[in-house]
Write an enzyme that holds these catalytic residues in place. Sequence first.
Site, short mmCIF file in Angstrom:
data_model
loop_
_atom_site.label_atom_id
_atom_site.label_comp_id
_atom_site.label_asym_id
_atom_site.label_seq_id
_atom_site.Cartn_x
_atom_site.Cartn_y
_atom_site.Cartn_z
N SER A 180 0.77 -1.41 0.05
CA SER A 180 0.31 0.13 0.00
C SER A 180 0.99 1.21 0.17
O SER A 180 0.39 2.29 -0.61
CB SER A 180 -1.01 0.05 1.38
OG SER A 180 -0.47 0.63 2.10
N GLY A 222 -2.75 -4.42 0.32
CA GLY A 222 -1.92 -5.43 1.97
C GLY A 222 -1.67 -6.37 1.13
O GLY A 222 -1.63 -7.82 2.02
N ASN A 261 3.70 -5.68 5.94
CA ASN A 261 2.07 -6.59 6.00
C ASN A 261 2.31 -7.66 6.89
O ASN A 261 1.35 -7.99 7.97
CB ASN A 261 1.52 -6.92 5.53
CG ASN A 261 0.76 -5.71 4.75
OD1 ASN A 261 0.51 -5.11 5.28
ND2 ASN A 261 0.99 -5.15 3.58
N ASP A 288 -5.03 6.81 10.15
CA ASP A 288 -4.81 5.55 10.29
C ASP A 288 -3.17 5.48 11.02
O ASP A 288 -3.06 4.53 11.55
CB ASP A 288 -4.64 5.01 9.76
CG ASP A 288 -3.68 5.46 8.11
OD1 ASP A 288 -2.95 5.25 8.20
OD2 ASP A 288 -3.85 4.34 7.25
N HIS A 299 -0.13 5.24 7.41
CA HIS A 299 0.44 5.51 5.58
C HIS A 299 0.35 6.88 5.64
O HIS A 299 0.01 7.63 5.62
CB HIS A 299 -0.97 5.51 4.76
CG HIS A 299 -1.62 3.44 4.68
ND1 HIS A 299 -2.37 3.51 5.98
CD2 HIS A 299 -0.89 3.11 3.86
CE1 HIS A 299 -2.55 2.18 5.92
NE2 HIS A 299 -1.62 1.42 4.65
#
Length: 223
Positions: A51, A88, A116, A199, A202
Amino acid sequence: MKKKSTLIAGIIILFSACTDNKKPESSNQNNNVKESITNTKTKTIVFYGNSITAGYGVSPSEAFPAIIQKKIDSLGLPYQVINAGVSGETSSGGKTRIDWILREPVDIFVLELGANDGLRGTLLSETKKNLQDIIDKVKAKYPDIKLVFAGMEIPPNMGQAYTTEFRNIYTELATKNSMTLIPFLLEGVGGEPELNQADGIHPTAAGHLIVAENVWRQLEKLL
């Protein structure tokens, strides 16, 4: 720029986002990558990640691969950037789709995967093996390719031993495979609220500008 690459919408993403978004986006993202690679007429740099590479939460033109392309164009260098980031993506997912990406010639391959896995607590031996398998496939297909590895770190909540060993994966594999290492892709951005989206994970558009500089310091040596 003679012809802009189609950038893929969608390395670290919240688990719910990973689960909800990845499958429905996959087909369109693959089509966009294929179109971009097909249209390439110069040497090709592929950014292969998740991402952060894909530019989650910012416009395609604000993601760091697009900023790198603008830098390249301003210098008149014969390179076309392909954004092969998928929101993701894990090391396992990256291993699954790498053969498809390698159908067309690649001159510089920037690998940005693994974070991830770390957020999910994946066995580090599994992550390391998947990343090595990706590297092996790239080198087997294009023996003269130049390889860049984007180092990542994870929060300490997974435990000090896990966090340290995770960080070491990047230095160990970069050394083993003679890859140019970006020590920490998010240097100067990670943990800085004003440079990250709500969040806290990012980068914002301003954050991507700094990420691009982190990448460029290593990438420019290979052009």
